[in-house]
Scaffold this motif. Structure first.
Motif, short mmCIF file in Angstrom:
data_model
loop_
_atom_site.label_atom_id
_atom_site.label_comp_id
_atom_site.label_asym_id
_atom_site.label_seq_id
_atom_site.Cartn_x
_atom_site.Cartn_y
_atom_site.Cartn_z
N MET A 19 4.75 -9.31 -0.32
CA MET A 19 6.00 -8.61 -0.27
C MET A 19 5.80 -7.10 -0.39
O MET A 19 6.48 -6.34 0.25
CB MET A 19 6.93 -9.10 -1.37
N ARG A 20 4.81 -6.69 -1.19
CA ARG A 20 4.54 -5.27 -1.36
C ARG A 20 4.15 -4.63 -0.02
O ARG A 20 4.60 -3.55 0.32
CB ARG A 20 3.45 -5.06 -2.39
N GLY A 21 3.30 -5.33 0.75
CA GLY A 21 2.89 -4.79 2.05
C GLY A 21 4.06 -4.65 3.00
O GLY A 21 4.16 -3.67 3.75
N LEU A 22 4.98 -5.61 2.98
CA LEU A 22 6.15 -5.54 3.84
C LEU A 22 7.06 -4.39 3.42
O LEU A 22 7.58 -3.66 4.26
CB LEU A 22 6.91 -6.87 3.82
N THR A 23 7.22 -4.20 2.12
CA THR A 23 8.03 -3.08 1.63
C THR A 23 7.45 -1.76 2.09
O THR A 23 8.17 -0.87 2.53
CB THR A 23 8.15 -3.12 0.09
#
Length: 180
Positions: free
Chosen positions: A1-5
């Motif tokens: 999720m961090r990479g997508l954010t």
């Protein structure tokens, strides 16, 4: 999720540098990136989020917060992604605008400033118009959609009706067509 954010924030940062006419001017590119390139949402969902961002009080840039929230799947992480995406869009263009305005006011004669503003006006109008066409097309080319869009555009241009009345009329027409 961090990479997508981070990806969503980077997208917003890039759009910030293109937002000459404000957030509304980058709607076509935002649509292309969020729907067609990255698949973060469907065309219908984009249109829904656009409608929410226009109906709620606040700046047009609220759409970027909603896009960040939707892209990461909502929830608590979605709120953080939404706020970070909004900040990534608003902050760079705000800083650039302040610095450019200071330079502009100090170096460009007032007569030339008026000419530049006059030249940028058609560009901003075209970008806003393309946003309207894109949102209309994302809703489908059903006769009811086209009729509501045309009616609201004409009423807005030719009367002094409050925009909330036009929105209410469009919503009523949409609800009535869904019942048929």
């Amino acid at each position: 999720m961090r990479g997508l954010t981070v990806h969503v924030m980077a997208t917003a940062l890039g759009l910030s540098l293109l937002s000459v006419g404000g957030a509304i001017a980058v709607i076509p590119e935002l649509y292309r990136l969020a729907v067609e390139v990255n698949g973060w949402m469907s065309p219908a969902r984009f249109a829904e989020l656009y409608a929410v961002s226009q109906f709620a009080p606040g700046p047009n840039a609220m759409l970027l917060a909603l896009m960040g929230w939707e892209a990461v799947g909502g929830g608590a992480g979605g709120w953080a992604a939404g706020m970070l995406t909004l900040a990534a869009f608003v902050c760079p263009s705000s800083v650039i605008s302040v610095l450019a305005f200071r330079s502009w006011a100090a170096r460009i004669p007032p007569a030339r400033q008026l000419l530049i503003r006059a030249a940028l006006l058609p560009l901003s109008v075209a970008l806003v118009s393309s946003s309207g066409v894109l949102i209309t097309l994302s809703l489908g080319a059903a006769p009811v959609v086209l009729a509501v869009v045309a009616s609201v555009a004409l009423a807005s241009a030719m009367t002094r009706l409050h925009p909330l009345l036009l929105m209410a009329g469009g919503a009523a027409a949409g609800a009535a067509s869904a019942l048929l």
